[in-house]
Design an enzyme around this catalytic site. Structure first.
Site, PDB file in Angstrom:
ATOM      1  N   ASP A 144      34.180  53.287  55.459  1.00  0.00           N
ATOM      2  CA  ASP A 144      35.036  53.629  56.725  1.00  0.00           C
ATOM      3  C   ASP A 144      36.526  52.934  56.436  1.00  0.00           C
ATOM      4  O   ASP A 144      36.488  51.801  55.747  1.00  0.00           O
ATOM      5  CB  ASP A 144      34.316  53.039  57.995  1.00  0.00           C
ATOM      6  CG  ASP A 144      33.035  53.722  58.467  1.00  0.00           C
ATOM      7  OD1 ASP A 144      32.740  54.642  57.767  1.00  0.00           O
ATOM      8  OD2 ASP A 144      32.530  53.190  59.321  1.00  0.00           O
ATOM      9  N   HIS A 194      33.275  49.192  54.023  1.00  0.00           N
ATOM     10  CA  HIS A 194      34.472  49.316  54.278  1.00  0.00           C
ATOM     11  C   HIS A 194      35.687  49.493  53.089  1.00  0.00           C
ATOM     12  O   HIS A 194      35.588  48.412  52.268  1.00  0.00           O
ATOM     13  CB  HIS A 194      35.263  48.548  55.346  1.00  0.00           C
ATOM     14  CG  HIS A 194      34.293  48.668  56.718  1.00  0.00           C
ATOM     15  ND1 HIS A 194      33.093  48.135  56.736  1.00  0.00           N
ATOM     16  CD2 HIS A 194      34.544  49.415  57.745  1.00  0.00           C
ATOM     17  CE1 HIS A 194      32.626  48.398  58.070  1.00  0.00           C
ATOM     18  NE2 HIS A 194      33.413  49.303  58.907  1.00  0.00           N
TER      19      HIS A 194
END
Length: 245
Positions: free
Chosen positions: A57, A208
Site C-alpha cells: 500500500d 507498505h
C-alpha cells in the site's frame, strides 16, 4: 421513580456504548462483513502449495518501490500494489514499471482519507478519480480497491462496486509502518502465517512500499522482511489478488 430513571439512563448509555463499539468494529475490522463483504483470502488448496498474496500500500515511492520491484523480479514473484492516485500521477513511469512487470494494481484512493468519516460524494470522488487516472496512465482496467486503514462505512463498498471495484481487506498486516526493525516485521508475519496455516487459510499480507504522510519514506525494513519471507517460503506459491476473484 428516581432509581428507575437512573437504571433506564444507565441502560441507554450502555446500549449506546455497545452500538458505538459495534460500529467502530465494523468500520475497521478486516474480516467484518456488517458493512458489506470484501475479498480477504480463500482456503488453501487441499493439494498443492499454500498461497500468499503479497500486497503493498501507499506507493509508488521513488525511493523504495524500485528496490522492491528488483527483489520481486529476481525471485519471479508477482504482487499487488494499491496505489495512491496523487502519487501515481507524480510517479508515472514508476507506476508504468509496476504494471509492465506483471503486478496487479489497485485503487487506494486519491489522498488516503479515512473513509469511515467521509461523505458519499467525497468517497466516490476519491475512488473514481484514482481509478480513472490509473487506467488512463496504464491503458488497463483497475478492478481492486483497498480502503486506507481498512476504514469504511455502510456506503463505502457499495460505491466501490458501483465503480467496478472489488473491495479488498487482508488477514495479515505487518505493522511495518511503525516497525523499528525488519526482525519485528518478520516475526509478526511468521506468527500470523502459522495461524493461517492452522486454520487452512491462504495469506493476504499487507505491507507498505510508501507512506501516505509523504513521498520518499524509508521502507528498507519492509524490503528486508520481504526478502526473508521469500527465502523461507520455498514451499509456498505467491499469487496476485486477482487470482482469487
Amino acid at each position: 421513580m428516581l432509581g428507575e430513571m437512573i437504571e433506564i439512563g444507565a441502560s441507554i448509555a450502555a446500549f449506546a456504548g455497545a452500538a458505538a463499539g459495534g460500529y467502530s468494529y465494523a468500520s475497521l475490522a478486516p474480516w467484518s462483513t456488517l458493512f458489506g463483504g470484501a475479498l480477504t483470502a480463500p482456503s488453501n488448496p487441499v493439494s498443492g502449495p499454500r498461497q500468499i498474496a503479497l500486497t503493498f500500500d501507499d506507493g509508488p515511492n521513488p525511493r523504495m518501490t524500485p528496490q522492491l520491484l528488483d527483489l520481486l523480479e529476481k525471485n519471479k514473484i508477482k504482487a499487488t500494489f494499491f496505489l495512491i492516485g496523487s502519487y501515481a500521477t507524480q510517479q508515472k513511469e514508476l507506476a508504468r514499471r509496476i504494471h509492465a512487470a506483471g503486478h496487479a494494481i489497485g485503487d487506494h484512493t486519491w489522498t488516503h482519507p479515512n473513509l469511515s468519516r467521509t461523505g458519499a460524494a467525497k468517497t466516490r470522488e476519491e475512488l473514481s478519480r484514482t481509478k480513472d487516472a490509473i487506467e488512463q496512465l496504464l491503458g488497463a482496467p483497475v478492478t481492486l480497491f483497498r480502503p486506507p486503514f481498512g476504514a469504511r462505512q455502510p456506503a463505502t463498498f457499495r460505491i466501490a462496486r458501483e465503480l467496478g471495484l472489488t473491495p479488498v481487506t487482508w488477514n495479515i498486516i505487518g505493522n511495518d509502518w511503525k516497525a523499528e526493525s525488519s526482525e519485528y516485521i518478520t516475526a509478526r508475519i511468521n506468527r500470523q502465517i502459522a495461524r493461517n496455516d492452522r486454520q487452512g487459510n491462504a495469506t493476504n499480507l499487507v505491507l507498505h512500499d510508501g507512506s501516505h504522510r509523504a513521498q520518499g519514506m524509508d521502507r528498507s525494513f519492509t524490503i528486508e522482511a520481504v526478502r526473508r519471507l521469500i527465502a523461507s517460503s520455498t514451499d509456498r506459491h505467491f499469487v496476485t489478488l486477482d487470482a482469487w476473484l
